[in-house]
Scaffold this motif. Structure first.
Motif, PDB file in Angstrom:
ATOM      1  N   THR A 114     -19.977  -2.306   4.404  1.00 52.30           N
ATOM      2  CA  THR A 114     -19.664  -1.991   3.191  1.00 52.30           C
ATOM      3  C   THR A 114     -18.848  -0.788   3.342  1.00 52.30           C
ATOM      4  OG1 THR A 114     -21.938  -2.945   2.415  1.00 52.30           O
ATOM      5  CG2 THR A 114     -20.687  -1.308   1.023  1.00 52.30           C
ATOM      6  N   GLY A 115     -17.645  -0.850   2.246  1.00 55.35           N
ATOM      7  CA  GLY A 115     -16.781   0.415   2.044  1.00 55.35           C
ATOM      8  C   GLY A 115     -16.012   0.764   3.117  1.00 55.35           C
ATOM      9  N   GLN A 116     -15.682  -0.220   3.970  1.00 53.91           N
ATOM     10  CA  GLN A 116     -14.706   0.081   5.006  1.00 53.91           C
ATOM     11  C   GLN A 116     -13.156  -0.711   4.624  1.00 53.91           C
ATOM     12  OE1 GLN A 116     -15.369   2.012   7.621  1.00 53.91           O
ATOM     13  NE2 GLN A 116     -17.671   1.943   6.733  1.00 53.91           N
ATOM     14  N   GLY A 117     -13.027  -1.158   3.463  1.00 56.12           N
ATOM     15  CA  GLY A 117     -11.803  -1.572   3.058  1.00 56.12           C
ATOM     16  C   GLY A 117     -11.263  -3.090   2.899  1.00 56.12           C
ATOM     17  N   LYS A 118     -12.647  -3.922   2.920  1.00 51.46           N
ATOM     18  CA  LYS A 118     -12.402  -5.290   2.794  1.00 51.46           C
ATOM     19  C   LYS A 118     -11.809  -5.638   1.625  1.00 51.46           C
ATOM     20  CE  LYS A 118     -16.409  -7.184   2.960  1.00 51.46           C
ATOM     21  NZ  LYS A 118     -17.040  -5.995   2.834  1.00 51.46           N
ATOM     22  N   SER A 119     -12.255  -5.291   0.419  1.00 45.62           N
ATOM     23  CA  SER A 119     -11.813  -5.610  -0.836  1.00 45.62           C
ATOM     24  C   SER A 119     -10.275  -5.121  -0.994  1.00 45.62           C
ATOM     25  CB  SER A 119     -12.544  -4.837  -2.114  1.00 45.62           C
ATOM     26  OG  SER A 119     -14.140  -5.489  -1.961  1.00 45.62           O
ATOM     27  N   VAL A 120      -9.977  -3.996  -0.507  1.00 45.98           N
ATOM     28  CA  VAL A 120      -8.581  -3.494  -0.697  1.00 45.98           C
ATOM     29  C   VAL A 120      -7.751  -4.541   0.111  1.00 45.98           C
ATOM     30  CG1 VAL A 120      -7.110  -1.509   0.055  1.00 45.98           C
ATOM     31  CG2 VAL A 120      -9.579  -1.005  -0.850  1.00 45.98           C
ATOM     32  N   GLY A 121      -8.119  -4.972   1.303  1.00 46.21           N
ATOM     33  CA  GLY A 121      -7.499  -5.841   2.150  1.00 46.21           C
ATOM     34  C   GLY A 121      -6.958  -7.151   1.399  1.00 46.21           C
ATOM     35  N   ILE A 122      -8.054  -7.538   0.661  1.00 44.17           N
ATOM     36  CA  ILE A 122      -8.072  -8.804  -0.127  1.00 44.17           C
ATOM     37  C   ILE A 122      -7.077  -8.606  -1.243  1.00 44.17           C
ATOM     38  CG2 ILE A 122      -9.196 -10.431  -1.612  1.00 44.17           C
ATOM     39  CD1 ILE A 122     -11.612 -10.529   0.016  1.00 44.17           C
ATOM     40  N   ALA A 169      -4.671  -6.358  -1.088  1.00 41.46           N
ATOM     41  CA  ALA A 169      -3.269  -6.292  -0.438  1.00 41.46           C
ATOM     42  C   ALA A 169      -2.719  -7.819  -0.205  1.00 41.46           C
ATOM     43  CB  ALA A 169      -3.331  -5.521   0.788  1.00 41.46           C
ATOM     44  N   ILE A 170      -3.303  -8.945   0.262  1.00 42.54           N
ATOM     45  CA  ILE A 170      -3.005 -10.141   0.679  1.00 42.54           C
ATOM     46  C   ILE A 170      -2.648 -10.776  -0.843  1.00 42.54           C
ATOM     47  CG2 ILE A 170      -3.788 -12.461   1.287  1.00 42.54           C
ATOM     48  CD1 ILE A 170      -5.819 -10.857   3.257  1.00 42.54           C
ATOM     49  N   LEU A 171      -3.306 -10.618  -1.907  1.00 39.40           N
ATOM     50  CA  LEU A 171      -3.115 -11.340  -3.014  1.00 39.40           C
ATOM     51  C   LEU A 171      -1.943 -10.688  -3.876  1.00 39.40           C
ATOM     52  CD1 LEU A 171      -6.518 -11.634  -4.764  1.00 39.40           C
ATOM     53  CD2 LEU A 171      -5.135 -13.420  -3.821  1.00 39.40           C
ATOM     54  N   MET A 172      -1.503  -9.251  -3.613  1.00 41.20           N
ATOM     55  CA  MET A 172      -0.400  -8.799  -4.056  1.00 41.20           C
ATOM     56  C   MET A 172       0.804  -9.157  -3.181  1.00 41.20           C
ATOM     57  SD  MET A 172      -1.055  -6.503  -6.509  1.00 41.20           S
ATOM     58  CE  MET A 172       0.195  -5.215  -6.571  1.00 41.20           C
ATOM     59  N   SER A 173       0.626  -9.346  -1.964  1.00 47.44           N
ATOM     60  CA  SER A 173       1.699  -9.854  -1.213  1.00 47.44           C
ATOM     61  C   SER A 173       2.335 -11.375  -1.888  1.00 47.44           C
ATOM     62  CB  SER A 173       1.307 -10.131   0.079  1.00 47.44           C
ATOM     63  OG  SER A 173       0.999  -8.796   0.652  1.00 47.44           O
ATOM     64  N   LEU A 174       1.234 -12.041  -2.071  1.00 48.34           N
ATOM     65  CA  LEU A 174       1.538 -13.534  -2.785  1.00 48.34           C
ATOM     66  C   LEU A 174       2.250 -13.484  -4.046  1.00 48.34           C
ATOM     67  CD1 LEU A 174      -1.618 -15.462  -1.617  1.00 48.34           C
ATOM     68  CD2 LEU A 174       0.554 -15.503  -0.497  1.00 48.34           C
ATOM     69  N   LEU A 175       1.684 -12.564  -4.792  1.00 48.48           N
ATOM     70  CA  LEU A 175       2.258 -12.611  -6.156  1.00 48.48           C
ATOM     71  C   LEU A 175       3.670 -11.920  -6.221  1.00 48.48           C
ATOM     72  CD1 LEU A 175      -0.649 -11.098  -8.257  1.00 48.48           C
ATOM     73  CD2 LEU A 175       0.180 -13.051  -7.988  1.00 48.48           C
ATOM     74  N   TYR A 176       4.206 -11.105  -4.928  1.00 51.69           N
ATOM     75  CA  TYR A 176       5.355 -10.400  -5.024  1.00 51.69           C
ATOM     76  C   TYR A 176       6.445 -11.403  -4.483  1.00 51.69           C
ATOM     77  CZ  TYR A 176       5.102  -5.702  -6.878  1.00 51.69           C
ATOM     78  OH  TYR A 176       5.027  -4.595  -7.575  1.00 51.69           O
ATOM     79  N   LYS A 177       6.035 -12.449  -3.738  1.00 54.59           N
ATOM     80  CA  LYS A 177       6.738 -13.149  -2.752  1.00 54.59           C
ATOM     81  C   LYS A 177       6.916 -14.644  -3.522  1.00 54.59           C
ATOM     82  CE  LYS A 177       9.721 -13.204   0.750  1.00 54.59           C
ATOM     83  NZ  LYS A 177      10.762 -12.480   0.752  1.00 54.59           N
ATOM     84  N   LYS A 178       5.979 -15.209  -4.126  1.00 57.92           N
ATOM     85  CA  LYS A 178       5.949 -16.594  -4.440  1.00 57.92           C
ATOM     86  C   LYS A 178       5.900 -16.745  -5.821  1.00 57.92           C
ATOM     87  CE  LYS A 178       5.921 -19.050  -1.661  1.00 57.92           C
ATOM     88  NZ  LYS A 178       6.801 -19.543  -0.873  1.00 57.92           N
ATOM     89  N   VAL A 217      -4.637  -7.332  17.325  1.00 57.22           N
ATOM     90  CA  VAL A 217      -3.658  -6.435  16.865  1.00 57.22           C
ATOM     91  C   VAL A 217      -4.127  -5.303  15.803  1.00 57.22           C
ATOM     92  CG1 VAL A 217      -1.411  -6.097  15.542  1.00 57.22           C
ATOM     93  CG2 VAL A 217      -1.994  -8.234  16.737  1.00 57.22           C
ATOM     94  N   ARG A 218      -4.137  -3.976  16.383  1.00 47.82           N
ATOM     95  CA  ARG A 218      -4.886  -2.964  15.354  1.00 47.82           C
ATOM     96  C   ARG A 218      -3.970  -2.760  14.459  1.00 47.82           C
ATOM     97  NH1 ARG A 218      -8.230   2.348  17.691  1.00 47.82           N
ATOM     98  NH2 ARG A 218      -9.078   2.925  15.730  1.00 47.82           N
ATOM     99  N   ILE A 219      -4.303  -2.644  12.847  1.00 47.35           N
ATOM    100  CA  ILE A 219      -3.516  -2.558  11.888  1.00 47.35           C
ATOM    101  C   ILE A 219      -4.093  -1.590  11.066  1.00 47.35           C
ATOM    102  CG2 ILE A 219      -2.385  -3.763  10.016  1.00 47.35           C
ATOM    103  CD1 ILE A 219      -2.822  -6.219  11.576  1.00 47.35           C
ATOM    104  N   GLN A 220      -3.508  -0.765  10.313  1.00 47.53           N
ATOM    105  CA  GLN A 220      -3.763   0.286   9.364  1.00 47.53           C
ATOM    106  C   GLN A 220      -3.535  -0.499   7.935  1.00 47.53           C
ATOM    107  OE1 GLN A 220      -5.775   2.910   8.899  1.00 47.53           O
ATOM    108  NE2 GLN A 220      -5.743   2.838   6.865  1.00 47.53           N
ATOM    109  N   CYS A 221      -4.488  -1.096   7.371  1.00 45.91           N
ATOM    110  CA  CYS A 221      -4.503  -1.835   5.929  1.00 45.91           C
ATOM    111  C   CYS A 221      -3.824  -1.115   5.028  1.00 45.91           C
ATOM    112  CB  CYS A 221      -5.841  -2.170   5.548  1.00 45.91           C
ATOM    113  SG  CYS A 221      -5.736  -3.219   4.071  1.00 45.91           S
ATOM    114  N   ALA A 222      -2.540  -1.853   4.097  1.00 41.49           N
ATOM    115  CA  ALA A 222      -1.954  -1.084   3.023  1.00 41.49           C
ATOM    116  C   ALA A 222      -2.935  -0.899   1.897  1.00 41.49           C
ATOM    117  CB  ALA A 222      -0.707  -2.026   2.607  1.00 41.49           C
ATOM    118  N   PHE A 223      -3.063   0.276   1.497  1.00 38.00           N
ATOM    119  CA  PHE A 223      -3.724   0.748   0.252  1.00 38.00           C
ATOM    120  C   PHE A 223      -3.277   0.327  -0.936  1.00 38.00           C
ATOM    121  CE2 PHE A 223      -5.223   4.015  -2.874  1.00 38.00           C
ATOM    122  CZ  PHE A 223      -6.447   3.702  -2.655  1.00 38.00           C
ATOM    123  N   VAL A 224      -3.982  -0.306  -1.936  1.00 43.07           N
ATOM    124  CA  VAL A 224      -3.474  -0.484  -3.205  1.00 43.07           C
ATOM    125  C   VAL A 224      -4.490  -0.326  -3.985  1.00 43.07           C
ATOM    126  CG1 VAL A 224      -4.290  -3.070  -2.782  1.00 43.07           C
ATOM    127  CG2 VAL A 224      -2.865  -2.442  -4.833  1.00 43.07           C
TER     128      VAL A 224
END
Length: 844
Positions: free
Chosen positions: A506-514, A516-525, A717-724
């Motif tokens: 809890t509180g580690q960025g799961k919802s922010v990651g989701i 970020a994924i949804l925003m990527s699809l909205l910006y591209k498709k 692959v270690r990644i720093q999740c994009a913050f939205v």
């Protein structure tokens, strides 16, 4: 007779060395040619073995040649490794290959006993070319590990960058190349047209101009300039390659006119080359092949159009017309009109993609790591390893947004496991959390130590979505996750994953990651290309996306809210997706294709008729924010359709993204793990949870706040999740929702369950149940063991009564049917699920 003087025999004299003997230059020439071949082999081997040999020969000493335990991978041994490293690393880099050409030319000139003055000019020009291309390659590939420009290119590029900047250096190189092309070739732009795809290729026209020059009147001998000397051989090689096979016979009929190359000795030396073009100038010999390839590609396009349009009458201006009957011509005109490509975005032509101006920038976005911090960490790592008698030969730091990777090369004889066991000791010496050791790093031959930065950088969603890597990507479903430890934007294709499992505490960025994924699809498709099915049991994470019901969302027709939150609606939606999957497979079978891309291509090309039930199929992305809650409340009713979709839905464009807080074994079962090869792990609390997600450790050593590991196959692959942030999401959704949408939402197939009220398959009522039914049901669900003997032992009941209670549980769907001597399958996972079930029965 006069007496003849007796002549004494001459004593044999020793042979005298005559340095003017023609044999000595020939021997020297052969030696130079052999040396050139030796260097060529060493250089080619260096291209494959430099990573393994560079650290061993970087610090040269004469003792290396006689060191017994020094093993190198170069094909020509230590000497080849040392010489090639000297030319590539300390010299001009890849352009050092020109040295081989210089030695070959000098060797042949000595063998032929020609003047060395032309070679001096050729050598001078070669060094100019080496210097220029050393600088050019270093400027282009300055971030590469390979020394493209060598020490000369690196130092020159560094000095010029500090003097005129990177943009100034770019224009300097561009001006140099442009000025050389204009001076040497003097291209004619008057006849430049755009109808012919080969009009932009100026190389054949230059060759024809050269031939015309040979047919002119007698050319006066003149001294050529330095620039002309550089390109005489290159042009001759082009002409030899571009001539047709029968050109020599035609050329013999043309009277030969002595040119300046034959009258001036120096130019005659340069043009007289017996070496093959491919061996002398490997980069030049590929150009004619490239021209041929361009021609083939344009021809294939025309032929492909013919194959698509069976009765096409006019192929093109360059190919003429195909004779067909008049009736066929009329049909071809009609067919051409009908074959206009279908545009799936036609319904929303005025739809505008959201711009990055809607997103925010953060003050901590460009935090730089202190040089002193890097040096201190390096010294601490070296000191800690030396305390345990572990020596290293090289250490290198790669700075990321939140983590710095220190790559070390241990000395020969050091065991990797010995360094791996010092993970806690290194963390103690650095006073840092989240130390992770990668031993070894795949594909590099080094050991990695990941150390968190004291000043962490925020990776904003605006920076990621504005990157060229995301803008220019051709992926089907691109998702921009963030930045890697090398500070590069990481973009993955969801269509190739094909499903993604997201887990973390809890509180580690799961919802922010989701988000970020949804925003990527909205910006591209475009809304016609992808549809989203959003399931949010928590009811507060994905609710802003509910305003996109006319654009991007998909749901069942009788649903009040576009975001699914109720468990019963979740079950119906998942089963509806299974029906959609079966329907799509039927369409693919009728179209005789294997996947969604092939089907949509045929539909866009008008090869599939809507009269036969065919339609354009968008991608469908199912997002479940809290999967553990669904498993606890619905159990098998959710797990089975999820497993079925994960197994079969990839080919027809349905992809799953499942997030959970509890990555325990009873939540992420073996069926789910087998069909989710791509897993995204945020920080978890224990190694057991990390093994459950990634099949290995690492997620428990993350530092949180969006720090995550993406496992695709065997690589992590270690990644720093994009913050939205929420305001960013709302502004983008408002931009989309304010635009006109489709006339009606994208409805999934209607699904009616047989047991929507809770016990539709059973005629039993609460009054018909045994008085001990509730207690027995709780006992069976708690033990997850459907056995009649268990009820007998624990509740002290007789066999007949216990068997009757078990039959009642089977009728109500709590347990499965009898399986002989094996216990029955328990279909409910938790007591809460049973309580909801019994409450629904009482309210009937």
């Amino acid at each position: 007779m006069a007496s003849k003087k007796q002549q004494k025999p001459k004593s044999p004299s020793l042979p005298r060395f005559n340095w003017r003997d023609e044999r000595f230059p020939k021997i020297a020439g052969v030696i130079l040619i052999m040396a050139a071949i030796y260097l060529a082999i060493a250089f080619v081997s260096y291209l494959y073995t430099w990573k393994m040999d560079q650290d061993k020969v970087l610090k040269f000493s004469w003792g290396m040649l006689f060191q017994g335990d020094l093993n190198v991978q170069n094909w020509l041994g230590r000497l080849g490794a040392i010489i090639s490293n000297m030319f590539f690393y300390w010299g001009f880099g890849l352009p050092s290959m020109i040295v081989v050409v210089m030695l070959i030319k000098l060797g042949f000139d000595l063998v032929r006993r020609k003047s060395l003055i032309p070679f001096m000019v050729f050598a001078r020009n070669s060094f100019v070319i080496m210097a220029f291309f050393s600088l050019l390659l270093e400027f282009i590939f300055r971030r590469s590990e390979f020394t493209w420009g060598g020490a000369f290119g690196e130092s020159t590029c560094f000095w010029l960058t500090n003097f005129i900047g990177q943009i100034g250096l770019f224009f300097l190189l561009l001006f140099t190349m442009g000025a050389y092309i204009m001076w040497r070739f003097n291209p004619n732009f008057d006849n430049l047209t755009f109808s012919n795809p080969l009009a932009n290729v100026s190389l054949p026209s230059v060759s024809m101009d050269f031939f015309k020059g040979m047919e002119d009147s007698e050319i006066k001998p003149k001294r050529k300039s330095v620039v002309e000397n550089i390109t005489d051989d290159i042009e001759d090689l082009f002409l030899q390659t571009l001539r047709p096979s029968g050109y020599n016979k035609q050329e013999s009929a043309i009277p030969q006119t002595p040119t300046a190359e034959h009258q001036v000795g120096s130019n005659d030396m340069e043009m007289d080359f017996d070496l093959p073009a491919a061996a002398t100038f490997p980069t030049i010999s590929k150009t004619p092949a490239d021209l041929t390839l361009d021609i083939d590609e344009s021809s294939n396009l025309s032929l492909e159009n013919i194959s698509r349009e069976d009765d096409f009458t006019e192929v093109g201006p360059s190919m003429g017309r195909v004779p067909v009957a008049p009736e066929t011509q009329i049909e071809a005109i009609k067919l051409e009109d009908d074959l206009e490509p279908y545009d799936p975005t036609a319904d929303l032509r005025r739809y505008k993609m959201p711009s990055t101006d809607l997103l925010l920038e953060y003050a901590d976005q460009k935090v730089e790591v202190d040089r002193a911090e890097l040096e201190a960490n390096k010294d601490q790592i070296i000191a800690t390893l030396l305390n345990y008698k572990i020596e290293i030969t090289k250490i290198r730091a790669t700075i990321g947004p939140t983590v710095t990777l220190y790559e070390i090369v241990p000395a020969p004889g050091v065991k990797i496991s010995k360094i791996k066991n010092l993970e806690d000791d290194i963390a103690l010496s650095l006073s840092a959390l989240g130390i992770r050791i990668i031993a070894p790093i795949p594909g590099k031959g080094t050991i990695g130590i990941e150390v968190p930065n004291k000043n962490k950088q925020i990776v904003s969603i605006k920076e990621v979505l504005s990157s060229e890597k995301f803008i220019n990507t051709k992926m089907a479903l691109p998702i921009a996750l963030g930045k890697t430890i090398s500070n590069e934007v990481f973009v993955a294709d969801l269509a190739k994953m094909p499903h993604l499992l997201v887990a973390g505490a809890t509180g580690q960025g799961k919802s922010v990651g989701i988000n970020a994924i949804l925003m990527s699809l909205l910006y591209k498709k475009h809304p016609s290309q992808v549809k989203l099915v959003l399931i949010d049991p928590k009811k507060v994470e994905l609710f802003p996306y509910g305003y996109l019901d006319q654009h991007y969302l998909a749901f069942i027709p009788d649903q009040d809210e576009p975001i699914i939150t109720e468990t019963s609606k979740v079950i119906n939606t998942l089963n509806s997706l299974c029906i959609e999957m079966d329907n799509r497979y039927d369409l693919l079978k009728k179209a005789r294709v294997r996947n969604l891309n092939e089907y949509n291509e045929k539909f866009i090309d008008r090869k599939l008729s809507p009269k036969d039930g065919h339609k354009f199929l968008p991608y469908i992305v199912l997002v479940i924010d809290e999967f553990a809650d669904l498993i606890m409340t619905a159990g098998k009713e959710v797990e089975l359709p999820i497993a079925r979709l994960a197994q079969l839905a990839r080919a027809i464009g349905i992809h799953l993204i499942i997030a959970t807080q509890r990555p325990s074994v009873n939540i992420i079962t073996g069926i789910i793990k087998a069909n989710f090869p791509a897993r995204l792990a945020f920080k978890v609390t224990s190694k057991i949870d990390s093994r459950t997600i990634l099949d290995g450790g690492g997620a428990d050593q993350l530092i949180g706040m969006g720090d995550m590991l993406l496992s695709i196959g065997s690589n992590n692959v270690r990644i720093q999740c994009a913050f939205v942030d929420t305001p960013e999401v709302e502004s983008v959704i408002k931009h989309i929702a304010d635009q006109p949408g489709f006339a009606e939402p994208f409805y999934l197939p209607e699904y009616k369950s047989d047991d929507e009220t809770g016990a539709g398959n059973s005629d039993l009522k609460m009054s018909d149940l045994d008085e001990n039914f509730d207690e027995a049901a709780r006992l069976i669900i708690s033990a997850q063991h459907g056995s009649t003997s268990l009820i007998q032992r624990k509740m002290q009941l007789g066999y007949n009564r216990a068997g009757r209670i078990m039959d009642q549980m089977e009728q109500l769907g709590i347990v499965g049917p009898a399986q002989g001597s094996k216990p029955r399958e328990v279909l409910f996972y938790s007591i809460d699920e049973l309580n909801n079930f019994l409450t629904a029965m009482r309210n009937r």
